[in-house]
Write a protein that holds these residues in place. Structure first.
Motif, PDB file in Angstrom:
ATOM      1  N   ILE A 118       0.840  -1.202   0.000  1.00 24.12           N
ATOM      2  CA  ILE A 118       0.000   0.000   0.000  1.00 24.12           C
ATOM      3  C   ILE A 118       0.876   1.252   0.000  1.00 24.12           C
ATOM      4  CG2 ILE A 118      -1.637   1.365   1.370  1.00 24.12           C
ATOM      5  CD1 ILE A 118      -2.837  -1.348   2.316  1.00 24.12           C
ATOM      6  N   LYS A 119       1.899   1.268   0.888  1.00 25.56           N
ATOM      7  CA  LYS A 119       2.790   2.430   0.962  1.00 25.56           C
ATOM      8  C   LYS A 119       3.562   2.632  -0.334  1.00 25.56           C
ATOM      9  CE  LYS A 119       3.391   2.617   5.948  1.00 25.56           C
ATOM     10  NZ  LYS A 119       4.326   2.535   7.070  1.00 25.56           N
ATOM     11  N   SER A 120       3.955   1.540  -0.953  1.00 25.90           N
ATOM     12  CA  SER A 120       4.670   1.632  -2.224  1.00 25.90           C
ATOM     13  C   SER A 120       3.760   2.181  -3.315  1.00 25.90           C
ATOM     14  CB  SER A 120       5.197   0.246  -2.617  1.00 25.90           C
ATOM     15  OG  SER A 120       5.749   0.271  -3.900  1.00 25.90           O
ATOM     16  N   ASP A 121       2.501   1.750  -3.313  1.00 22.35           N
ATOM     17  CA  ASP A 121       1.546   2.244  -4.311  1.00 22.35           C
ATOM     18  C   ASP A 121       1.245   3.731  -4.117  1.00 22.35           C
ATOM     19  OD1 ASP A 121       1.418  -0.244  -5.469  1.00 22.35           O
ATOM     20  OD2 ASP A 121      -0.550  -0.768  -4.650  1.00 22.35           O
ATOM     21  N   ILE A 122       1.217   4.180  -2.855  1.00 22.97           N
ATOM     22  CA  ILE A 122       0.972   5.601  -2.584  1.00 22.97           C
ATOM     23  C   ILE A 122       2.166   6.424  -3.042  1.00 22.97           C
ATOM     24  CG2 ILE A 122       0.691   7.329  -0.750  1.00 22.97           C
ATOM     25  CD1 ILE A 122      -0.886   5.184   0.820  1.00 22.97           C
ATOM     26  N   GLY A 123       3.365   5.932  -2.752  1.00 26.14           N
ATOM     27  CA  GLY A 123       4.588   6.628  -3.140  1.00 26.14           C
ATOM     28  C   GLY A 123       4.909   7.776  -2.201  1.00 26.14           C
ATOM     29  N   GLY A 124       5.978   8.471  -2.503  1.00 27.81           N
ATOM     30  CA  GLY A 124       6.383   9.613  -1.690  1.00 27.81           C
ATOM     31  C   GLY A 124       7.220   9.200  -0.493  1.00 27.81           C
ATOM     32  N   ASP A 125       7.603  10.234   0.292  1.00 23.84           N
ATOM     33  CA  ASP A 125       8.458   9.998   1.456  1.00 23.84           C
ATOM     34  C   ASP A 125       7.680   9.539   2.682  1.00 23.84           C
ATOM     35  OD1 ASP A 125      10.672  10.717  -0.002  1.00 23.84           O
ATOM     36  OD2 ASP A 125      10.578  12.819   0.601  1.00 23.84           O
ATOM     37  N   HIS A 126       6.459  10.057   2.860  1.00 21.14           N
ATOM     38  CA  HIS A 126       5.663   9.722   4.041  1.00 21.14           C
ATOM     39  C   HIS A 126       4.260   9.337   3.589  1.00 21.14           C
ATOM     40  CE1 HIS A 126       8.805  11.321   6.610  1.00 21.14           C
ATOM     41  NE2 HIS A 126       8.854  12.374   5.815  1.00 21.14           N
ATOM     42  N   GLN A 127       3.752   8.274   4.166  1.00 24.98           N
ATOM     43  CA  GLN A 127       2.407   7.843   3.841  1.00 24.98           C
ATOM     44  C   GLN A 127       1.619   7.675   5.129  1.00 24.98           C
ATOM     45  OE1 GLN A 127       5.021   5.609   3.191  1.00 24.98           O
ATOM     46  NE2 GLN A 127       5.544   6.363   1.177  1.00 24.98           N
ATOM     47  N   LYS A 128       0.333   7.949   5.053  1.00 31.48           N
ATOM     48  CA  LYS A 128      -0.565   7.698   6.168  1.00 31.48           C
ATOM     49  C   LYS A 128      -1.689   6.815   5.640  1.00 31.48           C
ATOM     50  CE  LYS A 128      -0.866  10.706  10.005  1.00 31.48           C
ATOM     51  NZ  LYS A 128      -1.193  11.965  10.560  1.00 31.48           N
ATOM     52  N   ILE A 129      -1.796   5.662   6.223  1.00 35.58           N
ATOM     53  CA  ILE A 129      -2.870   4.758   5.820  1.00 35.58           C
ATOM     54  C   ILE A 129      -4.008   4.961   6.811  1.00 35.58           C
ATOM     55  CG2 ILE A 129      -3.511   2.355   5.459  1.00 35.58           C
ATOM     56  CD1 ILE A 129      -0.526   1.796   4.933  1.00 35.58           C
ATOM     57  N   HIS A 130      -5.115   5.509   6.322  1.00 35.82           N
ATOM     58  CA  HIS A 130      -6.252   5.792   7.204  1.00 35.82           C
ATOM     59  C   HIS A 130      -7.123   4.556   7.387  1.00 35.82           C
ATOM     60  CE1 HIS A 130      -5.322  10.027   7.433  1.00 35.82           C
ATOM     61  NE2 HIS A 130      -5.144  10.022   6.116  1.00 35.82           N
ATOM     62  N   THR A 131      -7.253   3.768   6.338  1.00 37.21           N
ATOM     63  CA  THR A 131      -8.107   2.584   6.412  1.00 37.21           C
ATOM     64  C   THR A 131      -7.466   1.458   5.627  1.00 37.21           C
ATOM     65  OG1 THR A 131     -10.041   4.030   6.410  1.00 37.21           O
ATOM     66  CG2 THR A 131     -10.432   1.713   6.009  1.00 37.21           C
ATOM     67  N   LYS A 132      -7.507   0.287   6.227  1.00 43.70           N
ATOM     68  CA  LYS A 132      -7.024  -0.917   5.548  1.00 43.70           C
ATOM     69  C   LYS A 132      -7.961  -2.033   5.954  1.00 43.70           C
ATOM     70  CE  LYS A 132      -3.562  -3.176   7.238  1.00 43.70           C
ATOM     71  NZ  LYS A 132      -2.267  -3.694   7.678  1.00 43.70           N
ATOM     72  N   ASP A 133      -8.563  -2.680   4.982  1.00 39.71           N
ATOM     73  CA  ASP A 133      -9.524  -3.743   5.275  1.00 39.71           C
ATOM     74  C   ASP A 133      -9.075  -5.007   4.554  1.00 39.71           C
ATOM     75  OD1 ASP A 133     -11.727  -5.181   6.073  1.00 39.71           O
ATOM     76  OD2 ASP A 133     -13.069  -4.296   4.587  1.00 39.71           O
ATOM     77  N   THR A 134      -8.568  -5.954   5.305  1.00 39.44           N
ATOM     78  CA  THR A 134      -8.103  -7.213   4.733  1.00 39.44           C
ATOM     79  C   THR A 134      -9.043  -8.315   5.196  1.00 39.44           C
ATOM     80  OG1 THR A 134      -5.839  -6.430   4.876  1.00 39.44           O
ATOM     81  CG2 THR A 134      -6.148  -8.779   4.540  1.00 39.44           C
ATOM     82  N   ARG A 135      -9.529  -9.080   4.264  1.00 37.46           N
ATOM     83  CA  ARG A 135     -10.441 -10.173   4.614  1.00 37.46           C
ATOM     84  C   ARG A 135      -9.899 -11.477   4.052  1.00 37.46           C
ATOM     85  NH1 ARG A 135     -16.232  -7.250   3.472  1.00 37.46           N
ATOM     86  NH2 ARG A 135     -15.629  -5.309   4.474  1.00 37.46           N
ATOM     87  N   LEU A 136      -9.927 -12.487   4.873  1.00 38.28           N
ATOM     88  CA  LEU A 136      -9.484 -13.816   4.449  1.00 38.28           C
ATOM     89  C   LEU A 136     -10.711 -14.697   4.277  1.00 38.28           C
ATOM     90  CD1 LEU A 136      -6.556 -14.287   6.977  1.00 38.28           C
ATOM     91  CD2 LEU A 136      -6.434 -13.439   4.648  1.00 38.28           C
ATOM     92  N   ALA A 137     -10.710 -15.472   3.206  1.00 30.60           N
ATOM     93  CA  ALA A 137     -11.821 -16.391   2.959  1.00 30.60           C
ATOM     94  C   ALA A 137     -11.253 -17.696   2.413  1.00 30.60           C
ATOM     95  CB  ALA A 137     -12.790 -15.779   1.950  1.00 30.60           C
ATOM     96  N   ASN A 138     -11.867 -18.782   2.801  1.00 28.05           N
ATOM     97  CA  ASN A 138     -11.473 -20.108   2.317  1.00 28.05           C
ATOM     98  C   ASN A 138      -9.972 -20.354   2.487  1.00 28.05           C
ATOM     99  OD1 ASN A 138     -14.161 -20.537   1.465  1.00 28.05           O
ATOM    100  ND2 ASN A 138     -13.746 -19.443  -0.438  1.00 28.05           N
ATOM    101  N   VAL A 139      -9.482 -20.096   3.681  1.00 27.86           N
ATOM    102  CA  VAL A 139      -8.054 -20.249   3.956  1.00 27.86           C
ATOM    103  C   VAL A 139      -7.684 -21.728   3.939  1.00 27.86           C
ATOM    104  CG1 VAL A 139      -6.229 -19.877   5.647  1.00 27.86           C
ATOM    105  CG2 VAL A 139      -8.005 -18.145   5.316  1.00 27.86           C
TER     106      VAL A 139
END
Length: 148
Positions: A62-83
């Motif tokens: 996510i930080k790499s996709d945003i780019g730049g020197d500083h990133q702030k991730i406000h929301t991250k939603d990871t869901r696992l299914a059929n593990v």
């Protein structure tokens, strides 16, 4: 996640990446004539560690996709299914040497040939090398003062 104990995790981790695209179904023929360890930690015990590693990878992506020197991730939603999981045999060649009563381990990725580990340092050889360098510098300084 390495499912064995007794290995130095940082060296095993440094053997990555593994060529997982070349994985093949298990056959006892692969291990014929070789000693192989079975797993010490089952899949359920490994899952928390694996999930934490996946979360770190997702955050880095996510930080790499945003780019730049500083990133702030406000929301991250990871869901696992059929593990599901698969046991994978990784060809790790291990060499353990006892030197002055201390074990030194060297690990080799049997698929890529990459090697990581520790080795003992000879204090005598290091001392002699430093002394030789100092002697060479002294000789050069003396020669320069005589000739210069």
């Amino acid at each position: 996640m390495l499912a064995n104990t007794g290995f130095q995790d940082r060296y095993v981790k440094s053997l990555e990446p593994w060529p997982t695209s070349a994985l093949m179904p298990y056959s006892p023929d692969y291990l014929a004539g070789h000693l192989a360890r079975t797993y010490d930690i089952d899949a359920e015990q490994c899952f928390d560690v694996a999930q934490a590693e996946m979360d770190r990878t997702i955050e880095r992506t996510i930080k790499s996709d945003i780019g730049g020197d500083h990133q702030k991730i406000h929301t991250k939603d990871t869901r696992l299914a059929n593990v599901t999981y698969k046991h994978v045999l990784l060809p790790i060649w291990l060499l353990t040497v006892l030197y002055n009563g201390q074990p030194w381990q060297v690990f080799m990725n049997g698929a890529t040939g990459e090697i990581h580990g520790r080795r003992p340092w000879s204090q005598v050889k290091i001392g002699l090398t430093v002394a030789a360098i100092v002697a060479l510098i002294v000789v050069l300084v003396i020669l320069r003062s005589i000739l210069g």
